[in-house]
Design a protein around this motif. Structure first.
Motif, PDB file in Angstrom:
ATOM      1  N   ASP A 240       2.365  29.355 -25.311  1.00 18.80           N
ATOM      2  CA  ASP A 240       1.125  30.010 -25.560  1.00 18.80           C
ATOM      3  C   ASP A 240       0.308  28.894 -26.493  1.00 18.80           C
ATOM      4  O   ASP A 240      -0.720  29.546 -27.075  1.00 18.80           O
ATOM      5  CB  ASP A 240       1.190  31.451 -25.929  1.00 18.80           C
ATOM      6  N   PHE A 241       0.963  27.908 -26.965  1.00 17.65           N
ATOM      7  CA  PHE A 241       0.262  27.018 -27.893  1.00 17.65           C
ATOM      8  C   PHE A 241       0.863  25.745 -27.655  1.00 17.65           C
ATOM      9  O   PHE A 241       1.890  25.301 -27.215  1.00 17.65           O
ATOM     10  CB  PHE A 241       0.988  27.382 -29.369  1.00 17.65           C
ATOM     11  N   GLY A 242      -0.206  24.630 -27.753  1.00 16.94           N
ATOM     12  CA  GLY A 242       0.008  23.314 -27.835  1.00 16.94           C
ATOM     13  C   GLY A 242      -1.001  22.540 -28.485  1.00 16.94           C
ATOM     14  O   GLY A 242      -2.361  22.963 -28.529  1.00 16.94           O
ATOM     15  N   HIS A 243      -0.749  21.098 -28.854  1.00 23.22           N
ATOM     16  CA  HIS A 243      -1.607  20.305 -29.737  1.00 23.22           C
ATOM     17  C   HIS A 243      -1.381  19.004 -29.207  1.00 23.22           C
ATOM     18  O   HIS A 243      -0.175  18.600 -29.489  1.00 23.22           O
ATOM     19  CB  HIS A 243      -1.465  20.623 -31.143  1.00 23.22           C
ATOM     20  N   GLN A 244      -2.392  18.427 -28.905  1.00 23.10           N
ATOM     21  CA  GLN A 244      -2.196  16.872 -28.437  1.00 23.10           C
ATOM     22  C   GLN A 244      -3.354  16.120 -29.140  1.00 23.10           C
ATOM     23  O   GLN A 244      -4.448  16.417 -29.274  1.00 23.10           O
ATOM     24  CB  GLN A 244      -2.517  17.037 -26.843  1.00 23.10           C
ATOM     25  N   VAL A 245      -2.884  14.813 -29.402  1.00 21.64           N
ATOM     26  CA  VAL A 245      -3.532  13.718 -29.953  1.00 21.64           C
ATOM     27  C   VAL A 245      -3.812  12.583 -28.990  1.00 21.64           C
ATOM     28  O   VAL A 245      -2.990  12.135 -28.403  1.00 21.64           O
ATOM     29  CB  VAL A 245      -3.285  13.462 -31.286  1.00 21.64           C
ATOM     30  N   LEU A 246      -5.209  12.193 -28.792  1.00 22.99           N
ATOM     31  CA  LEU A 246      -5.323  10.980 -27.867  1.00 22.99           C
ATOM     32  C   LEU A 246      -6.135  10.178 -28.674  1.00 22.99           C
ATOM     33  O   LEU A 246      -7.185  10.306 -29.303  1.00 22.99           O
ATOM     34  CB  LEU A 246      -6.120  11.577 -26.569  1.00 22.99           C
ATOM     35  N   VAL A 247      -5.727   8.778 -28.688  1.00 20.35           N
ATOM     36  CA  VAL A 247      -6.741   7.542 -29.424  1.00 20.35           C
ATOM     37  C   VAL A 247      -7.075   6.751 -28.087  1.00 20.35           C
ATOM     38  O   VAL A 247      -6.510   6.100 -27.799  1.00 20.35           O
ATOM     39  CB  VAL A 247      -5.829   6.932 -30.458  1.00 20.35           C
ATOM     40  N   ASP A 248      -8.516   6.666 -28.042  1.00 24.10           N
ATOM     41  CA  ASP A 248      -8.989   5.802 -27.185  1.00 24.10           C
ATOM     42  C   ASP A 248      -9.937   4.953 -27.742  1.00 24.10           C
ATOM     43  O   ASP A 248     -11.154   5.276 -28.513  1.00 24.10           O
ATOM     44  CB  ASP A 248      -9.891   6.691 -26.057  1.00 24.10           C
ATOM     45  N   GLN A 249      -9.461   3.561 -27.939  1.00 29.08           N
ATOM     46  CA  GLN A 249     -10.424   2.670 -28.780  1.00 29.08           C
ATOM     47  C   GLN A 249     -10.418   3.278 -30.229  1.00 29.08           C
ATOM     48  O   GLN A 249      -9.554   3.705 -30.835  1.00 29.08           O
ATOM     49  CB  GLN A 249     -11.496   2.273 -28.023  1.00 29.08           C
ATOM     50  N   ASP A 250     -11.779   3.251 -30.715  1.00 29.50           N
ATOM     51  CA  ASP A 250     -11.929   3.728 -31.964  1.00 29.50           C
ATOM     52  C   ASP A 250     -12.276   5.347 -32.131  1.00 29.50           C
ATOM     53  O   ASP A 250     -12.404   5.748 -33.292  1.00 29.50           O
ATOM     54  CB  ASP A 250     -13.257   3.252 -32.712  1.00 29.50           C
ATOM     55  N   MET A 251     -11.938   5.962 -31.055  1.00 26.42           N
ATOM     56  CA  MET A 251     -12.173   7.316 -31.041  1.00 26.42           C
ATOM     57  C   MET A 251     -10.946   8.415 -30.926  1.00 26.42           C
ATOM     58  O   MET A 251      -9.855   7.884 -29.975  1.00 26.42           O
ATOM     59  CB  MET A 251     -13.083   7.783 -29.659  1.00 26.42           C
ATOM     60  N   THR A 252     -10.794   9.509 -31.777  1.00 27.77           N
ATOM     61  CA  THR A 252      -9.535  10.101 -31.624  1.00 27.77           C
ATOM     62  C   THR A 252     -10.058  11.342 -31.122  1.00 27.77           C
ATOM     63  O   THR A 252     -11.011  12.138 -31.759  1.00 27.77           O
ATOM     64  CB  THR A 252      -8.967  10.238 -33.066  1.00 27.77           C
ATOM     65  N   LEU A 253      -9.410  11.874 -30.128  1.00 29.40           N
ATOM     66  CA  LEU A 253      -9.513  13.228 -29.520  1.00 29.40           C
ATOM     67  C   LEU A 253      -8.570  14.081 -29.524  1.00 29.40           C
ATOM     68  O   LEU A 253      -7.409  13.755 -29.165  1.00 29.40           O
ATOM     69  CB  LEU A 253     -10.308  12.954 -27.983  1.00 29.40           C
ATOM     70  N   ALA A 254      -8.458  15.206 -30.125  1.00 29.26           N
ATOM     71  CA  ALA A 254      -7.619  16.264 -30.212  1.00 29.26           C
ATOM     72  C   ALA A 254      -7.909  17.244 -29.360  1.00 29.26           C
ATOM     73  O   ALA A 254      -8.804  17.876 -29.232  1.00 29.26           O
ATOM     74  CB  ALA A 254      -7.194  16.573 -31.526  1.00 29.26           C
ATOM     75  N   THR A 255      -6.806  17.880 -28.864  1.00 28.32           N
ATOM     76  CA  THR A 255      -7.163  18.936 -27.806  1.00 28.32           C
ATOM     77  C   THR A 255      -5.795  20.003 -28.238  1.00 28.32           C
ATOM     78  O   THR A 255      -4.788  19.972 -28.479  1.00 28.32           O
ATOM     79  CB  THR A 255      -6.869  18.803 -26.333  1.00 28.32           C
ATOM     80  N   SER A 256      -6.378  21.502 -28.389  1.00 22.47           N
ATOM     81  CA  SER A 256      -5.528  22.241 -29.038  1.00 22.47           C
ATOM     82  C   SER A 256      -5.511  23.394 -27.727  1.00 22.47           C
ATOM     83  O   SER A 256      -6.777  23.690 -27.398  1.00 22.47           O
ATOM     84  CB  SER A 256      -5.955  23.130 -30.362  1.00 22.47           C
ATOM     85  N   PHE A 257      -4.382  24.207 -27.428  1.00 19.38           N
ATOM     86  CA  PHE A 257      -4.445  25.016 -26.465  1.00 19.38           C
ATOM     87  C   PHE A 257      -3.979  26.309 -26.984  1.00 19.38           C
ATOM     88  O   PHE A 257      -2.772  26.370 -27.507  1.00 19.38           O
ATOM     89  CB  PHE A 257      -3.537  24.929 -25.239  1.00 19.38           C
ATOM     90  N   LEU A 258      -4.477  27.518 -26.970  1.00 15.29           N
ATOM     91  CA  LEU A 258      -4.166  28.923 -27.278  1.00 15.29           C
ATOM     92  C   LEU A 258      -4.153  30.057 -26.340  1.00 15.29           C
ATOM     93  O   LEU A 258      -5.187  30.030 -25.669  1.00 15.29           O
ATOM     94  CB  LEU A 258      -4.458  29.304 -28.705  1.00 15.29           C
ATOM     95  N   LYS A 259      -3.106  30.760 -26.153  1.00 16.32           N
ATOM     96  CA  LYS A 259      -3.306  31.888 -25.149  1.00 16.32           C
ATOM     97  C   LYS A 259      -3.076  32.938 -25.830  1.00 16.32           C
ATOM     98  O   LYS A 259      -1.951  33.267 -26.881  1.00 16.32           O
ATOM     99  CB  LYS A 259      -1.960  31.661 -24.136  1.00 16.32           C
ATOM    100  N   TYR A 260      -3.581  34.082 -25.439  1.00 16.01           N
ATOM    101  CA  TYR A 260      -3.637  35.338 -26.193  1.00 16.01           C
ATOM    102  C   TYR A 260      -3.805  36.559 -25.192  1.00 16.01           C
ATOM    103  O   TYR A 260      -4.496  36.619 -24.461  1.00 16.01           O
ATOM    104  CB  TYR A 260      -4.737  35.482 -27.256  1.00 16.01           C
ATOM    105  N   LYS A 261      -2.873  37.445 -25.489  1.00 11.82           N
ATOM    106  CA  LYS A 261      -3.110  38.713 -24.655  1.00 11.82           C
ATOM    107  C   LYS A 261      -3.424  40.008 -25.335  1.00 11.82           C
ATOM    108  O   LYS A 261      -2.806  40.399 -26.258  1.00 11.82           O
ATOM    109  CB  LYS A 261      -1.728  39.012 -23.760  1.00 11.82           C
ATOM    110  N   GLU A 262      -4.477  40.616 -24.804  1.00 18.38           N
ATOM    111  CA  GLU A 262      -4.842  41.840 -25.403  1.00 18.38           C
ATOM    112  C   GLU A 262      -4.945  42.931 -24.512  1.00 18.38           C
ATOM    113  O   GLU A 262      -4.517  42.783 -23.058  1.00 18.38           O
ATOM    114  CB  GLU A 262      -6.269  41.643 -25.988  1.00 18.38           C
ATOM    115  N   ASP A 263      -5.058  44.282 -24.888  1.00 26.92           N
ATOM    116  CA  ASP A 263      -5.011  45.390 -23.966  1.00 26.92           C
ATOM    117  C   ASP A 263      -5.991  45.306 -22.729  1.00 26.92           C
ATOM    118  O   ASP A 263      -5.770  45.732 -21.772  1.00 26.92           O
ATOM    119  CB  ASP A 263      -5.161  46.882 -24.808  1.00 26.92           C
TER     120      ASP A 263
END
Length: 531
Positions: free
Chosen positions: A169-192
């Motif tokens: 249910d969780f992950g963090h990723q870093v991508l560096v494309d030329q001078d740009m740094t792009l970070a993606t985070s994933f979160l999963k959550y279960k409620e009633d």
């Protein structure tokens, strides 16, 4: 019957009080009575014999019917086997993944995930026809724009990969494309109030390390949803203004109920869209690039046309803004009445999302040390590499569904218009050896993958091994390379490697992982008994 006959004889003899009267008549009647008794006895015997014969005949009839049934069934089975070659005949046993331990809460907990390792960031469910999500962006190379979507070395990204991922249910990723740094985070959550599998959120953070190029001051992100079963998706509105209404899209599925997708951000963003109708999503990069090129030629604008085709099963949202930029995308399942949608969205965006991501990161760090105990053995840089290693292994787990193509065995009597046979339709939940080059399942590699994964999460490892073992055919063979589905087939598979040959086998490396699991659990049991 004999007793009844005797009663009839007695009833026909008249009673008399004087023994001497009518003596002759009495003497004459007596042998007649005996004769009748004999005749009656013979008739009863005949009926008993006939009754016994009927039972024997009936028994023989039942046995004969069973023999005929089994002979016919054998002939039908033989005919079916003749029509279905052994190489594509499943092993005659119940499926492992149908066992109770792989159902219920376990199965639901793994429903959503980053199960599309061939793209830089993608989400799908563990179901054959899923609602699929993913991210693209415009990168710059040699002063020109290029779509970034599928993992490939030709993009010249200096860095990309999961720095942490717990497989669930969780992950963090870093991508560096030329001078740009792009970070993606994933979160999963279960409620009633959530639908099956729960809700999920994606955070996209874009930073810039330099301002040498004018075009690097802005970023163009493309977040998309696609229905593999081609159900139509509903657009949030004709004009998307995230400050007035953050709803991007909505729809309904039998598995998760009604769902909604929202965009939340404090940044000054511009949002455009394109609704597409197509049975395939493996060429989505080309479709987006064609849309952008057409708009640039006609209107000199680098934006999607804000056009929704009738019954579109793909929605692409262009999110543009100045760097630095941060935005949250929230997916809510089971979004019917009285489902507290607004409250659930607020729990998965903004400060609440930040807090939950930080908590998950701390839990990941603690579990890493608990599983591998490296703090006293390695320096901080080496531990950082170790976390990236397990993060990429778990973040690279994918879900695939389709049919392998099997080369027709030599000396086979199989007649086919093609040079291959189709394996039975199957699903595969597996890690992959390489996201840019081999984003699919490989039997040999998987045994080594599980040597690491079972130490992190035994239940995930058993689930993966179970999926692989369900691919065994009647001869005990598993196709070594699994290319299941159009997306997997389009992910850089040379034509000569598509066909799988039953003469090719891999070492049974899955036994290495199974041996480790059994040995480890045996030690735990012995320790508990000893304690």
């Amino acid at each position: 019957m004999t007793g009844g006959g005797r009663r009839s004889a007695r009833s026909r003899t008249k009673p008399s009080t004087d023994v001497n009267e009518d003596d002759d008549a009495f003497n004459k009647a007596k042998p007649i009575s005996k004769l009748r008794r004999v005749k009656t006895k013979d008739h009863g015997t005949a009926l008993r014999i006939l009754n016994a014969d009927l039972k024997i005949i009936l028994g023989f009839g039942i046995i004969a019917a069973l023999i005929i049934f089994f002979l016919v069934n054998h002939l039908i089975s033989t005919a079916e086997e003749a029509r279905r070659p052994r190489v594509v005949t499943p092993f005659p046993a119940p499926r492992i993944m149908d066992l109770p331990q792989f159902q219920g809460e376990h199965k639901e907990s793994l429903y959503w995930g980053t199960y599309r390792p061939h793209v830089y960031f993608g989400i799908r469910a563990r179901t054959p026809l899923s609602l699929v999500a993913g991210l693209m962006w415009l990168g710059v190379k040699d002063g020109r724009y290029f779509i970034r979507h599928t993992c490939q070395d030709s993009d010249d990204l200096s860095t990309y990969g999961w720095t942490s991922h717990n497989g669930r249910d969780f992950g963090h990723q870093v991508l560096v494309d030329q001078d740009m740094t792009l970070a993606t985070s994933f979160l999963k959550y279960k409620e009633d109030d959530s639908g099956y599998g729960g809700d999920w959120a994606v955070r996209i953070n874009v930073q810039n390390q330099g301002w040498n190029e004018e075009m690097l001051k802005n970023v163009h992100l493309f977040f998309y949803l696609a229905e593999e079963d081609e159900n139509a998706l509903s657009l949030g509105g004709d004009t998307l203004d995230i400050h007035e209404n953050s709803l991007l899209a909505s729809g309904s599925r039998t598995d998760i109920g009604e769902w909604q997708l929202y965009l939340k951000s404090k940044a000054d963003l511009e949002v455009h869209y394109s609704g597409l109708r197509t049975p395939h999503i493996h060429n989505l990069s080309d479709l987006v690039q064609e849309n952008l090129a057409s708009q640039l030629i006609r209107f000199n604008r680098l934006q999607l046309p804000d056009i929704y085709q009738s019954s579109s099963n793909i929605l692409v949202f262009q999110i543009s803004g100045r760097i630095p930029l941060e935005t949250d995308i929230v997916f809510v399942s089971g979004a019917g009445e009285n489902s507290r949608v607004e409250e659930r969205i607020s729990n998965l965006a903004g400060v609440s999302l930040t807090n939950q991501l930080n908590k998950k990161q701390r839990e990941f760090d603690v579990k890493f040390e608990s599983c591998f105990q490296l703090a006293d053995k390695l320096d901080s840089n080496s531990i950082h590499v170790g976390k990236a290693a397990i993060g990429n292994m778990l973040g690279g787990i994918g879900y695939f569904y389709g049919q392998s193509k099997i080369s027709i065995p030599k000396n086979s009597n199989v007649k086919s218009h093609d040079d291959f046979l189709l394996y039975w339709p199957a699903e595969l939940y597996t890690a992959v050896p390489s996201r840019p080059f081999f984003p699919r399942g490989f039997l040999w590699d998987e045994g080594f993958h599980q040597l690491l994964i079972w130490r992190w999460d035994l239940h995930i490892s058993l689930d993966i091994v179970g999926h692989w073992l369900d691919l065994i055919n009647i001869d005990g063979w598993i196709p070594r390379e699994q290319i299941l589905g159009a997306e997997a087939l389009s992910s850089k598979v040379p034509a000569e490697f598509v066909l799988q040959h039953s003469s090719n086998g891999n070492p049974p490396t899955l036994f290495l992982a199974l041996r480790g699991m059994l040995f480890s659990n045996l030690i735990c049991v012995l320790m508990l008994l000893g304690g």
